[in-house]
Design a protein around this motif. Structure first.
Motif, mmCIF file in Angstrom:
data_model
loop_
_atom_site.group_PDB
_atom_site.id
_atom_site.type_symbol
_atom_site.label_atom_id
_atom_site.label_comp_id
_atom_site.label_asym_id
_atom_site.label_seq_id
_atom_site.Cartn_x
_atom_site.Cartn_y
_atom_site.Cartn_z
ATOM 1 N N GLY A 307 10.004 86.696 4.920
ATOM 2 C CA GLY A 307 11.091 85.719 4.916
ATOM 3 C C GLY A 307 11.987 85.878 3.704
ATOM 4 O O GLY A 307 13.200 85.642 3.780
ATOM 5 N N VAL A 308 11.403 86.270 2.569
ATOM 6 C CA VAL A 308 12.200 86.517 1.361
ATOM 7 C C VAL A 308 13.088 87.739 1.574
ATOM 8 O O VAL A 308 14.265 87.743 1.205
ATOM 9 N N SER A 309 12.529 88.776 2.187
ATOM 10 C CA SER A 309 13.309 89.977 2.465
ATOM 11 C C SER A 309 14.429 89.691 3.453
ATOM 12 O O SER A 309 15.559 90.189 3.307
ATOM 13 N N ASP A 310 14.147 88.885 4.476
ATOM 14 C CA ASP A 310 15.174 88.477 5.428
ATOM 15 C C ASP A 310 16.285 87.707 4.718
ATOM 16 O O ASP A 310 17.473 87.893 4.999
ATOM 17 N N LEU A 311 15.914 86.862 3.760
ATOM 18 C CA LEU A 311 16.899 86.123 2.968
ATOM 19 C C LEU A 311 17.711 87.070 2.098
ATOM 20 O O LEU A 311 18.941 86.926 1.980
ATOM 21 N N ALA A 312 17.060 88.047 1.492
ATOM 22 C CA ALA A 312 17.773 89.025 0.663
ATOM 23 C C ALA A 312 18.797 89.792 1.487
ATOM 24 O O ALA A 312 19.922 90.042 1.038
ATOM 25 N N ALA A 316 22.965 89.858 1.058
ATOM 26 C CA ALA A 316 23.727 91.097 0.950
ATOM 27 C C ALA A 316 24.826 91.193 1.995
ATOM 28 O O ALA A 316 25.905 91.723 1.725
ATOM 29 N N THR A 317 24.565 90.657 3.193
ATOM 30 C CA THR A 317 25.528 90.799 4.283
ATOM 31 C C THR A 317 26.420 89.586 4.473
ATOM 32 O O THR A 317 27.436 89.662 5.168
ATOM 33 N N GLY A 318 26.021 88.451 3.893
ATOM 34 C CA GLY A 318 26.775 87.228 4.087
ATOM 35 C C GLY A 318 26.433 86.499 5.375
ATOM 36 O O GLY A 318 27.071 85.503 5.717
ATOM 37 N N GLY A 319 25.423 86.970 6.103
ATOM 38 C CA GLY A 319 25.027 86.332 7.351
ATOM 39 C C GLY A 319 23.963 85.275 7.146
ATOM 40 O O GLY A 319 23.537 85.004 6.015
ATOM 41 N N PRO A 320 23.489 84.657 8.243
ATOM 42 C CA PRO A 320 22.441 83.634 8.129
ATOM 43 C C PRO A 320 21.079 84.258 7.908
ATOM 44 O O PRO A 320 20.858 85.428 8.211
ATOM 45 N N HIS A 321 20.166 83.471 7.344
ATOM 46 C CA HIS A 321 18.785 83.907 7.241
ATOM 47 C C HIS A 321 17.928 82.987 8.110
ATOM 48 O O HIS A 321 18.342 81.892 8.473
ATOM 49 N N ARG A 322 16.741 83.445 8.455
ATOM 50 C CA ARG A 322 15.956 82.768 9.488
ATOM 51 C C ARG A 322 15.070 81.648 8.931
ATOM 52 O O ARG A 322 15.070 80.541 9.463
ATOM 53 N N ALA A 323 14.277 81.927 7.914
ATOM 54 C CA ALA A 323 13.400 80.899 7.341
ATOM 55 C C ALA A 323 14.223 80.079 6.348
ATOM 56 O O ALA A 323 14.023 80.130 5.140
ATOM 57 N N ASP A 324 15.167 79.303 6.888
ATOM 58 C CA ASP A 324 16.154 78.673 6.008
ATOM 59 C C ASP A 324 15.814 77.224 5.701
ATOM 60 O O ASP A 324 14.913 76.630 6.286
ATOM 61 N N GLY A 325 16.551 76.670 4.740
ATOM 62 C CA GLY A 325 16.257 75.337 4.241
ATOM 63 C C GLY A 325 16.453 74.244 5.268
ATOM 64 O O GLY A 325 15.705 73.263 5.284
ATOM 65 N N GLU A 326 17.468 74.373 6.132
ATOM 66 C CA GLU A 326 17.715 73.326 7.121
ATOM 67 C C GLU A 326 16.600 73.267 8.155
ATOM 68 O O GLU A 326 16.214 72.187 8.603
ATOM 69 N N LEU A 327 16.067 74.417 8.551
ATOM 70 C CA LEU A 327 14.910 74.435 9.445
ATOM 71 C C LEU A 327 13.710 73.775 8.767
ATOM 72 O O LEU A 327 13.023 72.933 9.372
#
Length: 369
Positions: A307-312, A316-327
């Protein structure tokens, strides 16, 4: 920053038991690198930093101020999650924390609002839902493999963590209990598969007023239980699916499935959401038998830290991440609402919602998708 050329630099706060799982994973991922470790126990921080090439031991304050830390990995106890997260955000750093996001939704909203003002990201465990287990189940549901889902069940039963944890008291204080401790795995999986929850009903109990430490230097010491240790409820998802949930620290053993989803044309057996993989099975009305489902989604071989790598990658790309704070906030809100429903004996409307995170394609790498 956050790509294989310029990996996201991570400062780990809280070098306790769970930190080893993250530190084992990070060397497998190209877009993250641990640069600093901090803990309230300096010796433990030193010992942990010594296992990570290029990392150094710091005090928490030094880590928060360090220029070579882009993201604070918050592995402290639940009661300290918000304090460390807010301090990291104030220092201009992204945050990824262990679950729950904070001890309560008031603190969690403060973290998310502060991050939005600062222009930094918040991520939160569990990232187990990014593995092939839950993602294969989601792919099946999205493809209509069991028809329209109408219900689900989710069960986690154990006699309690004091049997194996040498300092288990925090599991039985506010912010702990089976729902706050293990519920995030199951609820995040349910929301990932079936969407957000809009209303809950529930009941709870605390059958044992005290617990006894079973291992370590404090073995035999008793301590008071301050939270409900058996929680059961029904969740109404936004699209009408009804999920039955039971989380307990009071059951020695059970043979219940971890998660099942029931549709108009069949049923789906989902593996333990506390793990990343596992066999998904499907029962369809046309075949009248359970059959294994081949992996069809998720990061293969994933482990804590994906999840940290997905966030990283998202940074880098400016897109959404999956294991995010709103979830993570919505999951915490559902848990708070369920405890409130158990307290009041009334149905409780869940005040928050969230988007379903993007599905993970099979054979994707978190640095890429």
């Amino acid at each position: 920053m956050g790509d294989p050329v310029n990996p996201l630099r991570i400062g780990l706060v809280g070098a306790g038991q769970i930190s080893g799982a993250y530190l084992k994973t990070f060397p497998q991922l190209d877009n993250v690198r641990v640069t600093a470790v901090a803990d309230l126990d300096p010796a433990r921080a030193e010992a942990t930093a010594d296992t990570v090439p290029g990392a150094r031991a710091l005090t928490p304050a030094e880590l928060l101020a360090a220029p070579d830390v882009d993201l604070v990995l918050n592995l402290t106890i639940p009661a300290a999650h918000a304090e460390i997260a807010l301090a990291a955000v104030a220092a201009g750093k992204h945050v990824y924390g262990e679950k729950p996001l904070a001890a309560d939704t008031t603190e969690a909203r403060q973290v998310l609002d502060a991050a939005a003002r600062a222009g930094v990201r918040v991520g939160c465990a569990p990232d187990t839902v990014l593995g092939t287990g839950v993602q294969t189940a989601r792919a099946q549901l999205d493809a209509g493999a069991i028809g329209r889902p109408v219900a689900a069940t989710a069960f986690m039963v154990t006699p309690g963590h004091e049997r194996w944890h040498p300092a288990p008291e925090f599991y039985y204080r506010p912010g702990g209990g089976p729902l706050l401790d293990m519920g995030p795995y199951y609820l995040t999986a349910l929301v990932t598969m079936l969407g957000p929850v809009r209303r809950v009903v529930g009941m709870s109990a605390t059958p044992q007023p005290t617990r006894t430490v079973g291992s370590g230097p404090n073995a035999g010491t008793s301590f008071p239980v301050q939270v409900a240790t058996h929680v059961t409820g029904v969740l109404e998802h936004a699209d009408g699916v009804l999920s039955t949930l039971m989380m307990s620290f009071d059951i020695w053993a059970g043979q219940l499935p971890r998660i099942e989803v029931y549709g108009l044309e069949g049923s789906l057996w989902v593996p333990d959401p506390n793990g990343f993989d596992g066999q998904v099975s499907r029962f369809h009305a046309s075949r009248q038998e359970w059959t294994p489902v081949p992996e069809s989604g998720g990061y293969r071989g994933a482990s804590r830290g994906y999840g940290v790598s997905d966030l990283a990658r998202a940074i880098a790309t400016g897109g959404p991440h999956r294991a995010d704070g709103e979830l993570a906030y919505h999951v915490l809100d559902v848990m708070e609402s369920l405890l409130a429903a158990a307290e009041s004996g009334q149905a409780v409307e869940v005040g928050s919602s969230c988007a379903r995170p993007a599905a993970v394609p099979l054979d994707a790498r978190p640095e890429e998708q």
